[in-house]
Design an enzyme around this catalytic site. Structure first.
Site, PDB file in Angstrom:
ATOM      1  N   SER A   1      -9.645   2.073   3.230  1.00  0.00           N
ATOM      2  CA  SER A   1      -8.803   2.745   2.268  1.00  0.00           C
ATOM      3  C   SER A   1      -7.849   1.811   1.531  1.00  0.00           C
ATOM      4  O   SER A   1      -7.226   2.211   0.549  1.00  0.00           O
ATOM      5  CB  SER A   1      -7.982   3.815   3.000  1.00  0.00           C
ATOM      6  OG  SER A   1      -7.125   3.215   3.960  1.00  0.00           O
TER       7      SER A   1
ATOM      8  N   LYS B   1       0.838  -1.200   0.000  1.00  0.00           N
ATOM      9  CA  LYS B   1       0.000   0.000   0.000  1.00  0.00           C
ATOM     10  C   LYS B   1       0.872   1.249   0.000  1.00  0.00           C
ATOM     11  O   LYS B   1       1.870   1.324   0.722  1.00  0.00           O
ATOM     12  CB  LYS B   1      -0.911  -0.020   1.231  1.00  0.00           C
ATOM     13  CG  LYS B   1      -1.932   1.117   1.291  1.00  0.00           C
ATOM     14  CD  LYS B   1      -2.830   0.961   2.509  1.00  0.00           C
ATOM     15  CE  LYS B   1      -3.855   2.083   2.611  1.00  0.00           C
ATOM     16  NZ  LYS B   1      -4.748   1.930   3.782  1.00  0.00           N
TER      17      LYS B   1
ATOM     18  N   SER C   1      -9.917  -0.397   7.561  1.00  0.00           N
ATOM     19  CA  SER C   1      -9.447  -0.231   6.183  1.00  0.00           C
ATOM     20  C   SER C   1      -8.737  -1.427   5.590  1.00  0.00           C
ATOM     21  O   SER C   1      -8.387  -1.407   4.416  1.00  0.00           O
ATOM     22  CB  SER C   1      -8.531   0.994   6.091  1.00  0.00           C
ATOM     23  OG  SER C   1      -9.270   2.179   6.270  1.00  0.00           O
TER      24      SER C   1
END
Length: 508
Positions: free
Chosen positions: A148, A73, A172
């Site tokens: 996210s 990420k 998330s």
């Protein structure tokens, strides 16, 4: 293939590591234009790394993750790679060091193939708030992947990585795992080092894996978990044997079932599917125990007071001076001069009170430095980040601190106490991961409150600092996957891995 299957083939010589890397490169080239999960890739570096690790395999000196191709990420620092947090604010920023988790993955010979899309600064539940555009759900490109860590979940679901790393501040990792039909694990706060993770809300943020299976998540957790002197919130509590827990689940576990997570707002099909799995686990030896979590109904309100307050503080450093996006200086000065000139012209023709009012505006006109701050942040941050900064600044402001921030901290403690009391009688607590399946792209952008409500079942685990896992449990009649969530007390990751594996066995 799972990590263990891959390692078996690679270590036996049946498969060469370069062939595995080439498979994922082909997948990314084919799928990423449709899904938009990767924002940056380095295939040449992955190929070179594969050759290096292959030599170690041939010499019998390879690490625990040799053969594992991973995506990271874009909120986790990786030396020499861009670290943008999917924001214009950091679009040209390049990391100068490895996060602790990256260092540990490399030490065990994982191959990192690219950087993954996300909601800007990890703020969002849909992965639509990204400077790189939205990620699309691999199961239906008209739907969101969750956020996210939407890019991290979508990459695994579309077979563009064997495992990925995400971050979880209020759900998330787990919520996008549910929407995309993969496993997502949020460790206990302090179990995995946050050194090198760009901060959103420092007392909530956790790094964790997304994978195809519970065992794969356990194998990655085994590598990245543990004390780190570079992180002053890192725990020195010894980690357990996570892989053993995933491989050898005991069936006679006590599962807490809270009414608070099975009520209004939950999709009926998801409720039925989760209850069916619980019935099957009970028939196999598990004990279902009713538990009460009375303060979790305040979870969303509490979270969005505390998390935005921390975000407001953490994001204050992005001022366009030391690093990050800087507004055009000449343009900014021209704009300021025009404002000053216009006010002076108005002052010349004004009379009485109007003249005094204009004089006050002139006195309050920004200095060049203040205007540079404002313009840089206005241009650099997206709407959702601005919304959270403004909300966080408000709850921390004089006159509101005690009414909002102080009170929210007290409620956070009550939520923690609810869980501590419940865990006296059960091993894990169960809930759906999300109240619905993935929703339409763009459907909640004009109503952020509705977007926030999608984290209703995940947020309380972050408030309490405990661990949680989402495991795929079924497919809705709309064709989209959904997950079941288990949470356990602090540093009891073996219990959620145990429960998650039992679900996998029942559904296999």
């Amino acid at each position: 293939m799972t990590i263990s299957e891959t390692r078996e083939k690679v270590l036996s010589g049946e498969t060469k590591l370069r062939d595995i890397v080439e498979h994922y490169i082909r997948q990314i080239e084919d799928q990423n234009p449709k899904v938009n999960a990767y924002v940056d890739t380095d295939f040449d570096a992955a190929r070179t790394r594969a050759e290096e690790v292959q030599k170690k395999i041939d010499n019998g000196t390879s690490g625990k993750l040799a053969g594992v191709v991973m995506g990271i990420k874009d909120v986790i620092s990786e030396r020499g790679k861009k670290l943008t947090c999917a924001s214009k604010m950091l679009e040209s920023f390049e990391s100068v060091y490895d996060a602790t988790v990256i260092e540990r993955l490399k030490n065990e010979d994982a191959i990192l193939i690219g950087r993954l899309n996300m909601d800007e600064f990890a703020m969002g539940s849909a992965n639509e708030y990204s400077n790189f555009g939205p990620v699309k759900n691999p199961h239906d490109p008209t739907k969101v992947p969750g956020g996210s860590s939407g890019g991290s979940a979508a990459a695994v679901a579309a077979d563009m990585a064997m495992v990925t790393l995400g971050s979880d501040t209020g759900g998330s990792i787990r919520q996008p795992a549910s929407y995309c039909g993969v496993v997502g694990l949020k460790p206990t706060y302090g179990r995995v080092s946050r050194y090198g993770l760009v901060a959103f809300a420092s007392s909530f943020d956790c790094i964790g894996p997304l994978a195809h299976s519970v065992e794969d998540a356990a194998r990655v957790l085994e590598v990245i978990a543990g004390f780190d002197e570079m992180d002053n919130t890192s725990s020195q509590i010894e980690k357990e044997d996570y892989v053993y827990a995933a491989q050898n689940p005991r069936k006679n576990i006590k599962i807490g079932v809270p009414d608070e997570f099975f009520g209004e707002g939950l999709d009926e099909e998801i409720k039925t599917g989760v209850n069916k799995v619980l019935e099957d686990l009970e028939a196999d030896g598990a004990e279902l125990v009713p538990v009460k979590l009375p303060h979790t109904k305040y979870g969303i309100a509490t979270y969005y007071v505390l998390a935005t307050a921390e975000a407001s503080s953490n994001l204050a450093r992005y001022d366009g001076i030391r690093y990050g996006h800087r507004a055009d200086k000449d343009e900014m000065l021209d704009e300021l001069k025009k404002e000053e000139k216009a006010l002076k012209e108005q002052f010349e023709i004004a009379e009485g009170d109007a003249k005094v009012e204009i004089q006050e505006k002139l006195a309050k006109l920004d200095t060049p430095l203040i205007r540079l701050y404002k313009k840089s942040r206005t241009e650099g941050f997206g709407d959702e980040v601005k919304r959270r900064i403004m909300l966080g600044t408000y709850v921390l402001s004089a006159g509101y601190y005690d009414a909002y921030y102080g009170k929210a901290q007290k409620v956070r403690r009550l939520i923690q106490d609810d869980y501590k009391e419940a865990f006296k009688n059960v091993d894990v607590i169960v809930s759906p991961t999300a109240p619905t399946t993935a929703f339409e792209l763009g459907s909640k952008q004009d109503d952020p409150i509705q977007m926030y409500l999608n984290d209703v079942y995940t947020i309380s685990a972050n408030l309490a600092g405990i661990c949680g896992i989402s495991v795929p449990v079924g497919t809705h009649s709309n064709g989209l996957p959904y997950g079941i969530q288990f949470v356990a007390d602090s540093f009891q990751e073996t219990k959620i891995l145990n429960a998650g594996r039992l679900v996998e066995l029942k559904l296999s």
